[in-house]
Enzyme design. Sequence first.
Site, PDB file in Angstrom:
ATOM      1  N   ASP A  97      84.294  60.319  68.787  1.00  0.00           N
ATOM      2  CA  ASP A  97      82.997  60.188  67.824  1.00  0.00           C
ATOM      3  C   ASP A  97      81.809  60.541  68.755  1.00  0.00           C
ATOM      4  OD1 ASP A  97      82.755  57.875  69.017  1.00  0.00           O
ATOM      5  OD2 ASP A  97      82.667  56.761  67.187  1.00  0.00           O
ATOM      6  N   ASP A 304      90.382  59.265  60.094  1.00  0.00           N
ATOM      7  CA  ASP A 304      90.673  58.175  60.824  1.00  0.00           C
ATOM      8  C   ASP A 304      90.203  57.039  60.328  1.00  0.00           C
ATOM      9  OD1 ASP A 304      87.665  58.969  61.350  1.00  0.00           O
ATOM     10  OD2 ASP A 304      88.240  57.222  62.386  1.00  0.00           O
ATOM     11  N   CYS A 350     110.876  51.767  54.793  1.00  0.00           N
ATOM     12  CA  CYS A 350     110.482  52.249  56.047  1.00  0.00           C
ATOM     13  C   CYS A 350     111.376  52.323  57.340  1.00  0.00           C
ATOM     14  CB  CYS A 350     109.175  51.576  56.320  1.00  0.00           C
ATOM     15  SG  CYS A 350     108.467  51.918  57.991  1.00  0.00           S
ATOM     16  N   CYS A 352     110.584  52.459  60.680  1.00  0.00           N
ATOM     17  CA  CYS A 352     109.914  52.587  61.848  1.00  0.00           C
ATOM     18  C   CYS A 352     110.621  51.624  62.699  1.00  0.00           C
ATOM     19  CB  CYS A 352     108.447  52.137  61.575  1.00  0.00           C
ATOM     20  SG  CYS A 352     108.446  50.359  61.119  1.00  0.00           S
ATOM     21  N   CYS A 355     110.707  47.925  61.151  1.00  0.00           N
ATOM     22  CA  CYS A 355     111.330  47.901  60.086  1.00  0.00           C
ATOM     23  C   CYS A 355     112.896  47.903  60.429  1.00  0.00           C
ATOM     24  CB  CYS A 355     111.131  48.684  58.951  1.00  0.00           C
ATOM     25  SG  CYS A 355     109.046  48.146  58.264  1.00  0.00           S
ATOM     26  N   HIS A 381     104.083  49.030  62.438  1.00  0.00           N
ATOM     27  CA  HIS A 381     104.415  49.309  61.037  1.00  0.00           C
ATOM     28  C   HIS A 381     103.466  50.240  60.319  1.00  0.00           C
ATOM     29  CE1 HIS A 381     105.837  49.187  57.001  1.00  0.00           C
ATOM     30  NE2 HIS A 381     104.735  48.646  56.703  1.00  0.00           N
TER      31      HIS A 381
END
Length: 401
Positions: A97, A304, A350, A352, A355, A381
């Site tokens: 930014d 974002d 999920c 991931c 998980c 997660h």
Amino acid sequence: MGLTFEVSATTPAGGRRAALRLPHGVVQTPVFMPVGTAATVKTVQQETLEHLGDDGAGAEIILANTYHLYLRPGHELIRRTGGVHRFMSWPRPMLTDSGGFQVFSLAKLRKITEDGVEFRSHLDGSKHFFSPEHSIDVQIALGADILMAFDECVETPATWERTRDSMTLTHAWAARSRAHFEAHKHEVPWAQPPGRVPHSSQRHRDEWNVVPQDLTGKHQSLFGIVQGGMYPDLRRESAERLVEMDFEGYAIGGLAVGEPREVTREMIARSLEILPKDKPRYVMGVGYPDEIEEYARMGVDMMDCVLPTRAARHGLLFRTPEPGEDGTAVRMNIKRVEYAEDQRPIDPACSCLVCRRYTRAYLRHLFVAKEPLGATLNSIHNLSFYLDIMARVRSQLAAFT
Ligand SMILES: [Zn+2]
């Protein structure tokens, strides 16, 4: 070359599926960008970021904050190490930014003139000055793939007149940012031939540096930022002025600062009507899971937000709704006693890294005991959950070819 943006499908509602090619790699859009404020996505290491999500594809682009890196460790230090990619060993695309948002929200004793902003560091009170030219110089030294024009962020609420004056200043700063960038973009640290950057040893360079060495001839891309507060006419005017300046992409800033959701949505819609369809469009600082899904379907390509990682550190987790539950996500507060012996993963839907391996009971224990691993696992997660939303939207948009 800066970037190329190839749209492969567009829906009647304006949502698009595209590929954004940048010097450090290709980003499939719409995309959610994890925020790596101080050259780190808080608590999550780079190796893990590269494998987040259901498909294991990981984060294809992350964001770093110019204001924070300018103050600490300093942009000249990062330039000397070869740029932010090499500094943090992140081989994929990055965006910085302009520093404007943090100057206006974090720094103290700001004095704004047409030339720029004088402010005091929130760290040690030291005095600094950011002009559009200086912000661009700092961002060139950091060397992200995409950088942002310096803008003024008007306070909320603000009158139409105050918002118009601020927007006019932002446009003047955008033109100066653009001119300075064009004159200096060849100075980005990685645009030099390889071998110029000193390494501690040849072995280190050969075996451990995952960041591409030779990007000769490639350069950064500059985005302009649409402002205009909560006024549809100003949003349209701002988008028109910026399009005249011909940036490589466009951001929509100054949203999700406390206004109602309908207003956010309308400001995005008014801006998207004007912004070119063949360039990437980025809404800064949003949002909750249902928001990023909705805005992606409207035609926003990039978003974002610190929310998934900040919420994770506070024990707030997102999970897939079960039958009978509505929406994109259900919020769980992992510290609640009802999870103390819960043997299920955070989100049974999920897959991931977290998980697949850990129970709610264990994550609750880590949180209650203030173990640092808790913040890490919760962040992994939540970020995976966000990336999975975007992957799902992308596959639905792709059906419109
Ligand atoms: Zn998960």
